[in-house]
Design a protein around this motif. Structure first.
Motif, short mmCIF file in Angstrom:
data_model
loop_
_atom_site.label_atom_id
_atom_site.label_comp_id
_atom_site.label_asym_id
_atom_site.label_seq_id
_atom_site.Cartn_x
_atom_site.Cartn_y
_atom_site.Cartn_z
N VAL A 95 -0.40 -4.00 -5.81
CA VAL A 95 0.11 -2.67 -5.46
C VAL A 95 -1.06 -1.71 -5.46
O VAL A 95 -1.74 -1.54 -6.47
N VAL A 96 -1.29 -1.08 -4.30
CA VAL A 96 -2.46 -0.24 -4.11
C VAL A 96 -2.02 1.18 -3.80
O VAL A 96 -1.26 1.40 -2.84
N LEU A 97 -2.49 2.14 -4.60
CA LEU A 97 -2.23 3.56 -4.32
C LEU A 97 -3.33 4.06 -3.39
O LEU A 97 -4.52 3.93 -3.69
N TYR A 133 0.85 -1.19 0.00
CA TYR A 133 0.00 0.00 0.00
C TYR A 133 0.89 1.24 0.00
O TYR A 133 1.71 1.43 0.90
N PHE A 134 0.71 2.10 -1.00
CA PHE A 134 1.55 3.28 -1.17
C PHE A 134 0.74 4.57 -1.00
O PHE A 134 -0.25 4.79 -1.71
N ASP A 135 1.17 5.40 -0.05
CA ASP A 135 0.78 6.80 -0.10
C ASP A 135 1.39 7.39 -1.37
O ASP A 135 2.36 6.86 -1.91
N VAL A 136 0.84 8.50 -1.86
CA VAL A 136 1.30 9.04 -3.15
C VAL A 136 2.09 10.34 -2.98
O VAL A 136 3.28 10.41 -3.29
N ASP A 137 1.44 11.38 -2.49
CA ASP A 137 2.09 12.70 -2.41
C ASP A 137 3.27 12.66 -1.44
O ASP A 137 3.12 12.31 -0.27
N GLY A 138 4.46 12.98 -1.95
CA GLY A 138 5.66 12.97 -1.13
C GLY A 138 6.32 11.60 -1.03
O GLY A 138 7.48 11.51 -0.64
N LEU A 161 2.56 3.63 -13.37
CA LEU A 161 3.52 2.95 -12.49
C LEU A 161 3.37 1.43 -12.50
O LEU A 161 4.27 0.72 -12.05
N GLY A 162 2.21 0.95 -12.95
CA GLY A 162 1.97 -0.49 -12.91
C GLY A 162 1.28 -0.96 -11.65
O GLY A 162 1.35 -2.14 -11.30
N ALA A 163 0.62 -0.05 -10.93
CA ALA A 163 -0.15 -0.43 -9.75
C ALA A 163 -1.43 -1.13 -10.17
O ALA A 163 -1.91 -0.97 -11.29
N THR A 164 -1.99 -1.91 -9.24
CA THR A 164 -3.15 -2.73 -9.58
C THR A 164 -4.47 -2.18 -9.05
O THR A 164 -5.52 -2.48 -9.61
N HIS A 165 -4.43 -1.39 -7.97
CA HIS A 165 -5.67 -0.88 -7.37
C HIS A 165 -5.46 0.56 -6.91
O HIS A 165 -4.32 0.99 -6.68
N VAL A 166 -6.58 1.28 -6.77
CA VAL A 166 -6.54 2.67 -6.32
C VAL A 166 -7.59 2.88 -5.24
O VAL A 166 -8.75 2.46 -5.38
N PRO A 226 12.33 9.21 -9.37
CA PRO A 226 12.99 8.22 -10.23
C PRO A 226 12.91 6.79 -9.69
O PRO A 226 12.83 5.83 -10.44
N SER A 227 12.93 6.65 -8.36
CA SER A 227 12.92 5.31 -7.77
C SER A 227 11.52 4.73 -7.60
O SER A 227 11.37 3.56 -7.23
N ALA A 228 10.48 5.55 -7.86
CA ALA A 228 9.12 5.09 -7.59
C ALA A 228 8.73 3.89 -8.44
O ALA A 228 8.18 2.90 -7.95
N ARG A 229 9.03 3.96 -9.74
CA ARG A 229 8.66 2.85 -10.62
C ARG A 229 9.39 1.56 -10.22
O ARG A 229 8.81 0.47 -10.26
N ASP A 230 10.67 1.69 -9.83
CA ASP A 230 11.42 0.51 -9.41
C ASP A 230 10.84 -0.11 -8.15
O ASP A 230 10.76 -1.34 -8.02
N LEU A 231 10.42 0.75 -7.21
CA LEU A 231 9.84 0.25 -5.97
C LEU A 231 8.53 -0.50 -6.24
O LEU A 231 8.29 -1.58 -5.69
N VAL A 232 7.70 0.07 -7.10
CA VAL A 232 6.45 -0.60 -7.47
C VAL A 232 6.74 -1.89 -8.22
O VAL A 232 6.12 -2.93 -7.97
#
Length: 269
Positions: free
Chosen positions: A169-171, A65-70, A187-192, A153-159
């Motif tokens: 992967v949920v935003l 589960y990823f927070d987005v802003d920041g 980014l390739g996330a699966t849910h929002v 830059p590292s966000a896509r790699d982390l996802v």
């Protein structure tokens, strides 16, 4: 013609007997699993057909589960809001919207200091009167102009690493759902899990539909999402940059601070 049974004691007779014993052991094992499962969910084991239970029981899996802003992007809720205010139907209407938002900026700052949910609700009043068609038509431009170039830059790699581990992967964001869906695709996330504007007669009212995604509410929504998708929260991961997301980080077994603010950094230590 009836098949002749192999004579007792022959190799064929011995192999057949062993096969039947293995089948019997398998059925007994399936029955024990079915009884345990039935007890766990509060049913009599006689109500269940063991093969049916085993076929439909799916083991719990993990999610990230990823927070987005920041956390994944450098922007916050204000940036896409300004984009929409600056791209109204006419320049005059844009100026009116921007002036009104500027006059309300002290109340936005006060709301941010008080409670993240209050800030979200105050900020999204700026969308009042914008048509649903315009919100969606400008969504691609808003994403390209504001969010895409702000992705760390590292966000896509982390996802990507999370997906490689087999995680959903949920935003989880206080931003608007139609923008977060575009970020998820990017980014390739699966849910929002994101905020939704109330629309009446084709126009935004400036109010958010419940539940409002902010602060402690994120934790409850993650629990609901995990339950609905059979995720084991003890095996799940959560990422955030903000101390306000401590409830969200606390519900999973593997919390992580990413670009943390001062309070979250001290807590993480």
């Amino acid at each position: 013609r009836e098949a002749r049974r192999p004579p007792e004691g022959s190799p064929w007779w011995t192999a057949e007997r062993r096969s039947r014993r293995r089948q019997a052991r398998g059925h007994r094992a399936a029955s024990r699993v079915a009884r345990a499962f039935a007890w766990k969910i509060g049913l009599s084991w006689r109500q269940l057909d063991a093969p049916h239970v085993l076929r439909n029981y799916a083991p719990a899996v993990a999610a990230s589960y990823f927070d987005v802003d920041g956390t994944l992007v450098r922007t916050n809720l204000v940036h896409p809001t300004l984009f929409y205010l600056m791209h109204q139907r006419t320049p005059m209407r844009s100026l009116q919207k921007l002036a009104r938002a500027a006059l309300r900026s002290p109340s936005f700052v006060w709301a941010e200091l008080q409670d993240r949910r209050m800030f979200n609700e105050a900020l999204f009043t700026s969308y009042e009167g914008i048509s649903q068609d315009r919100l969606l038509i400008l969504a691609d431009d808003a994403f390209d102009s504001v969010l895409r170039k702000a992705v760390y830059p590292s966000a896509r790699d982390l996802v990507s690493r999370s997906r490689d581990e087999g995680h959903d992967v949920v935003l989880v964001s206080g931003a608007l759902d139609f923008l977060m869906k575009r970020l998820a695709d990017h980014l390739g996330a699966t849910h929002v899990i994101a905020n939704r504007l109330e629309i009446k007669d084709g126009y935004a009212t400036g109010r958010l539909l419940r539940p409002v995604v902010a602060g402690p509410e994120k934790a409850r929504l993650i629990r609901e999402h995990a339950r609905a998708h059979n995720h084991d929260l003890d095996e799940c991961f959560a990422y955030s940059d903000s101390y306000s997301d401590v409830p969200m980080l606390s519900v999973v077994g593997h919390p992580a601070a990413v670009n943390p603010d001062g309070k979250l950094q001290r807590l993480a230590r």
